[in-house]
Design a protein around this motif. Structure first.
Motif, mmCIF file in Angstrom:
data_model
loop_
_atom_site.group_PDB
_atom_site.id
_atom_site.type_symbol
_atom_site.label_atom_id
_atom_site.label_comp_id
_atom_site.label_asym_id
_atom_site.label_seq_id
_atom_site.Cartn_x
_atom_site.Cartn_y
_atom_site.Cartn_z
ATOM 1 N N TRP A 91 0.851 -1.193 0.000
ATOM 2 C CA TRP A 91 0.000 0.000 0.000
ATOM 3 C C TRP A 91 0.878 1.231 0.000
ATOM 4 C CZ3 TRP A 91 -5.210 -0.158 -0.549
ATOM 5 C CH2 TRP A 91 -5.788 -1.416 -0.422
ATOM 6 N N VAL A 153 1.726 1.065 4.861
ATOM 7 C CA VAL A 153 0.518 1.894 4.915
ATOM 8 C C VAL A 153 0.794 3.139 5.762
ATOM 9 C CG1 VAL A 153 -1.900 1.959 5.572
ATOM 10 C CG2 VAL A 153 -0.891 -0.180 4.885
ATOM 11 N N LEU A 289 -8.133 6.351 -7.096
ATOM 12 C CA LEU A 289 -8.252 5.139 -6.292
ATOM 13 C C LEU A 289 -9.451 4.252 -6.658
ATOM 14 C CD1 LEU A 289 -6.353 4.189 -4.000
ATOM 15 C CD2 LEU A 289 -8.059 4.999 -2.408
ATOM 16 N N PHE A 293 -9.308 0.224 -8.579
ATOM 17 C CA PHE A 293 -9.922 -1.016 -8.116
ATOM 18 C C PHE A 293 -11.035 -1.463 -9.052
ATOM 19 C CE2 PHE A 293 -8.072 0.406 -4.048
ATOM 20 C CZ PHE A 293 -7.244 -0.685 -3.874
ATOM 21 N N LEU A 338 -17.179 4.760 -4.479
ATOM 22 C CA LEU A 338 -16.522 3.837 -3.543
ATOM 23 C C LEU A 338 -17.568 3.062 -2.738
ATOM 24 C CD1 LEU A 338 -13.395 5.430 -1.835
ATOM 25 C CD2 LEU A 338 -13.552 3.266 -3.041
ATOM 26 N N VAL A 342 -18.198 -0.941 -2.670
ATOM 27 C CA VAL A 342 -18.116 -1.756 -1.456
ATOM 28 C C VAL A 342 -19.385 -2.578 -1.282
ATOM 29 C CG1 VAL A 342 -18.103 -1.615 1.047
ATOM 30 C CG2 VAL A 342 -16.471 -0.283 -0.264
ATOM 31 N N GLU A 345 -19.426 -5.341 -3.713
ATOM 32 C CA GLU A 345 -18.432 -6.322 -3.288
ATOM 33 C C GLU A 345 -19.040 -7.256 -2.238
ATOM 34 O OE1 GLU A 345 -15.407 -6.223 -4.573
ATOM 35 O OE2 GLU A 345 -14.255 -7.572 -3.284
ATOM 36 N N ARG A 349 -20.214 -11.546 -2.742
ATOM 37 C CA ARG A 349 -19.787 -12.735 -2.012
ATOM 38 C C ARG A 349 -20.914 -13.758 -1.944
ATOM 39 N NH1 ARG A 349 -17.729 -9.817 2.289
ATOM 40 N NH2 ARG A 349 -16.358 -8.702 0.893
ATOM 41 N N LEU A 358 -10.885 -6.598 -5.612
ATOM 42 C CA LEU A 358 -9.586 -6.799 -5.003
ATOM 43 C C LEU A 358 -9.100 -8.178 -5.403
ATOM 44 C CD1 LEU A 358 -10.547 -5.562 -1.455
ATOM 45 C CD2 LEU A 358 -9.246 -4.302 -3.133
ATOM 46 N N LEU B 84 -19.129 -1.118 6.723
ATOM 47 C CA LEU B 84 -18.560 -1.558 5.453
ATOM 48 C C LEU B 84 -17.472 -2.610 5.640
ATOM 49 C CD1 LEU B 84 -18.413 1.888 3.634
ATOM 50 C CD2 LEU B 84 -20.102 0.087 3.364
ATOM 51 N N ALA B 90 -15.521 -5.345 3.681
ATOM 52 C CA ALA B 90 -14.769 -4.584 2.683
ATOM 53 C C ALA B 90 -13.359 -4.304 3.190
ATOM 54 C CB ALA B 90 -15.474 -3.264 2.385
ATOM 55 N N ASN B 91 -12.453 -4.105 2.267
ATOM 56 C CA ASN B 91 -11.058 -3.851 2.625
ATOM 57 C C ASN B 91 -10.943 -2.630 3.530
ATOM 58 O OD1 ASN B 91 -8.351 -2.479 2.158
ATOM 59 N ND2 ASN B 91 -8.022 -4.528 1.358
ATOM 60 N N ILE B 93 -8.420 -0.759 4.414
ATOM 61 C CA ILE B 93 -7.604 0.375 4.006
ATOM 62 C C ILE B 93 -8.355 1.249 3.003
ATOM 63 C CG2 ILE B 93 -5.465 1.034 2.854
ATOM 64 C CD1 ILE B 93 -4.215 -1.421 4.198
ATOM 65 N N VAL B 94 -9.087 0.593 2.086
ATOM 66 C CA VAL B 94 -9.872 1.364 1.118
ATOM 67 C C VAL B 94 -10.953 2.166 1.843
ATOM 68 C CG1 VAL B 94 -11.382 1.229 -0.869
ATOM 69 C CG2 VAL B 94 -9.411 -0.287 -0.714
ATOM 70 N N VAL B 95 -11.672 1.503 2.747
ATOM 71 C CA VAL B 95 -12.723 2.201 3.492
ATOM 72 C C VAL B 95 -12.102 3.290 4.367
ATOM 73 C CG1 VAL B 95 -14.595 1.954 5.150
ATOM 74 C CG2 VAL B 95 -14.229 0.190 3.449
ATOM 75 N N LEU B 97 -9.455 5.029 3.770
ATOM 76 C CA LEU B 97 -9.150 6.190 2.931
ATOM 77 C C LEU B 97 -10.422 6.973 2.639
ATOM 78 C CD1 LEU B 97 -6.545 4.702 0.436
ATOM 79 C CD2 LEU B 97 -6.157 6.476 2.132
ATOM 80 N N LEU B 100 -11.129 9.005 5.648
ATOM 81 C CA LEU B 100 -10.212 10.148 5.648
ATOM 82 C C LEU B 100 -10.754 11.275 4.769
ATOM 83 C CD1 LEU B 100 -7.360 11.366 6.167
ATOM 84 C CD2 LEU B 100 -6.583 10.092 4.185
#
Lengths: 379, 310
Positions: A91, A153, A289, A293, A338, A342, A345, A349, A358, B84, B90-91, B93-95, B97, B100
């Motif tokens: 990262w 990170v 970003l 993805f 985003l 999510v 995503e 599943r 990812l 999330l 959900a990942n 680090i993505v969330v 960010l 942030l």
């Protein structure tokens, strides 16, 4: 026997639909974002249909597509920098630092170099500077990662702050334009900037961006180096067992990542802006970003998405002003995208909705495995 | 130049004032990290918490209500990480960010909308302890004359240290980060434990941001944290669950910032960029010299837990 047939049939069905699923996986979040964003615009009292039409008109028609292409170039390069790092499961979030530091120094020395050296030589020297500085910012996190296992990170974000601070110091110090009291570098004369492509207002810096996209696609998907990167991302431990020298590959990937972002700064400074102000930061990293993805870390798939986003940015900036909206509205679209991704995503599943955004690489993120003491074979 | 007692006192005050927001936020981040949830966006939570606290105290005049508003804002923003990442997997680090960006964007937009024209400042917090306490030498002005949040923060630090290492729920938190499947196997809920730890992180980051806005800066300015959120993550990482280390790092940060501020009053001119950069340089040096700086982080950090998944 019937059970086996049943499973086979189901697999065949899933397989047949996989192309459609891929399209769905990319299209659904984009369409949803457009709809939700439209609802938001309507809430603010703007006409969504008119806004979108204006975005397309301003971003594509007339000179629009040329402006969009210019906007797309640095975005693409930053995206490439993120893609290569993310594929390795690293990262690198030091994108602000890499961009701003490289931009400050390039803009600071370009007026002198471009005026004294022959054009090609000056560009070569400036490219070297941009590559070095962009990479330098990710050097420290990479080094800390392999020596003490500190997660990149955190360290790349901190290094980014230092780099931005250094850039501002330079712009207010040795690189400041002596002719003005505003903290900014000297302005590169129009005649010294990168030339336009024949018959357009698109500067030549766009070409390396697209060439690098193709090159990155080839290297990442068709070379041993690319395979090693994917192995490292999918499972650092497996990569070690397969003979990948993790303690060399991690710095290599991080340096390339930072260097690519440095090139984005180079292209922007020499082709578009010609000077750098202190405390200026276009925030490309966060902007690309979602698309990185959405493209599942594929450079070739990211290119059209980011070009589309560049059209949205180019047209949207003016369209938002016309509609009396704050420019931040465009950033809200990114957050919406985003969130939609999510949610999809999470649904993906349970239901066959194409492959995850990812890839195994980032999905199984485990920086713990990259700790020094867990990788004895590597030393 | 003569160093007077008053200057020394002012220095001590500055150390404590600068250390507290980091200590509070890092306490929360530490608990959520120990549970396996990394919030990369602490910076955003600090900002939103700071703004909510500032706006509330500006309107109501109450500092405690401000802190409450900061905590609520922190919970709401960090709640998105719970929904999330902890629930939907959900990942992180993505969330993070996203958190942030959202925290930074929302607080800036709201400030521009409501306060940019007037740029109001808050007054000093009223003393709340009896005079004989606040008039004690050194401790009086440095601790007791300060807002009650200071003592509450110290108390919380002790309680969290005890909670994490000496209590059953604290053990569950650490197992959720070390080996979530084990927690699942013995009947604990990974999701609930992580959600609670993450929300606690939100409360503390919100309160930390509130402390910064209400008691250190006395106002809110967009982006006022200048990377404190990232130092928070680094602090929690280096401390690795030990509150004593956390306090030491926070105090070290306080000394660093206070020294930088003090230097600006002397003949030596230090650019503000250098003072802003110094904590990051020191943090990276510490991480580099501390050979196993990542070892305080739990193995399951930033990974989502799915029962039975390998």
């Amino acid at each position: 026997m019937t059970a086996v047939c049943d499973v086979r049939a189901r697999r065949a069905r899933l397989h047949l639909g996989s192309a459609a699923q891929h399209v769905l996986r990319v299209a659904v979040p984009l369409v949803l974002t457009a709809l939700l964003g439209g609802a938001m615009l309507a809430l603010f009292g703007a006409n969504p249909m008119h806004f979108y039409a204006e975005v397309l008109r301003l971003g594509l028609v007339g000179q629009g597509w040329q402006r969009s292409l210019t906007v797309a170039a640095p975005l693409l390069l930053v995206a490439l920098g993120l893609i290569i790092a993310f594929r390795a499961g690293l990262w690198n979030l030091g994108y602000h630092g890499s961009y701003v530091l490289a931009a400050a120094v390039v803009a600071g020395v370009a007026p002198v170099l471009m005026a004294t050296l022959p054009f090609m030589l000056a560009v070569a020297v400036l490219t070297l500077i941009a590559l070095t500085l962009g990479a330098a910012v990710s050097l420290v996190p990479a080094w800390l990662k392999v020596t003490s296992g500190a997660p990149e990170v955190v360290t790349s974000l901190m290094m980014s702050f230092i780099a931005v601070g250094v850039a501002n110091l330079l712009i207010k110090g040795p690189l400041q334009d002596p002719a003005t009291s505003v903290p900014q570098t000297r302005v590169l004369g129009l005649e010294l900037m990168l030339p336009f492509l024949p018959g357009t207002q698109v500067h030549a810096g766009v070409v390396p961006a697209f060439v690098l996209v193709l090159l990155a696609q080839l290297i990442l998907t068709r070379s041993a180096f690319g395979t090693r990167i994917d192995m490292l991302g999918a499972s650092p431990r497996a990569a070690v067992h397969a003979g990948v020298r993790v303690s060399r590959l991690v710095p290599a990937v991080m340096l390339i990542s930072g260097a690519l972002i440095g090139v984005a700064a180079l292209v922007d400074m020499l082709g578009l802006w010609g000077y750098m102000r202190s405390d200026w930061n276009p925030g490309y990293g966060e902007k690309v970003l979602p698309f990185v993805f959405l493209a599942r870390l594929s450079p070739l798939a990211a290119a059209p998405l980011i070009c589309g986003y560049a059209v949205f940015l180019t047209g949207g900036t003016v369209a938002a002003q016309q509609a009396g909206l704050a420019i931040e509205v465009l950033d809200v679209y990114l957050v919406l995208l985003l969130v939609c991704m999510v949610l999809l995503e999470a649904l993906g599943r349970r239901f066959p909705l194409g492959e995850s955004y990812l890839p195994a690489a980032v999905g199984s993120l485990r920086f713990a495995f990259l700790r020094r003491h867990t990788l004895p074979e590597d030393r | 130049m003569m160093v007077t007692e008053a200057m020394l006192l002012a220095f001590l005050l500055a150390v404590i004032a600068n250390a507290m927001p980091l200590l509070l936020a890092a306490l929360g981040e530490m608990v959520s990290e120990q549970a396996g949830v990394l919030n990369v966006g602490v910076e955003g939570v600090l900002l939103l918490g700071g703004f909510a606290a500032f706006a509330t105290t500006h309107v109501t005049g109450s500092f405690w209500l401000g802190f409450l508003a900061g905590a609520v804002a922190g919970v709401v923003l960090q709640g998105s990480l719970v929904v999330l990442s902890v629930w939907l997997g959900a990942n992180q680090i993505v969330v993070g960010l996203g958190v942030l960006l959202a925290g930074n964007g929302i607080s800036s937009m709201l400030y521009e909308r409501f306060f940019a024209a007037t740029r109001p400042r808050l007054g000093a917090a009223p003393a709340w302890l009896p005079a004989w306490l606040t008039e004690l030498p050194i401790l009086g002005p440095v601790v007791f004359a300060q807002h009650g949040m200071l003592l509450l923060g110290v108390l919380l630090t002790v309680v969290i240290g005890w909670f994490l290492w000496r209590s059953a729920p604290g053990l569950r938190v650490r197992v959720a980060g070390q080996h979530p499947a084990t927690l699942d196997a013995v009947g604990g809920s990974v999701t609930r434990t992580r959600a609670a730890a993450t929300l606690f992180g939100g409360v503390m980051a919100g309160v930390g941001g509130a402390y910064l806005a209400l008691l250190v800066a006395g106002t809110f300015t967009p982006g006022m944290t200048h990377g404190l959120g990232f130092l928070t993550i680094a602090t929690a990482m280096l401390a690795g669950g030990r509150t004593r280390a956390l306090v030491l790092i926070a105090l070290g940060y306080g000394v660093l910032v206070a020294t930088g501020t003090a230097l600006q009053f002397t003949a030596i001119s230090v650019p503000s960029e250098v003072i802003a950069m110094a904590p990051f340089v020191v943090a990276l040096l510490v991480i580099g010299l501390h050979r196993r700086s990542g070892s305080g982080l739990p193995p399951a950090l930033a990974t989502s837990y799915t029962r039975g998944a390998r």
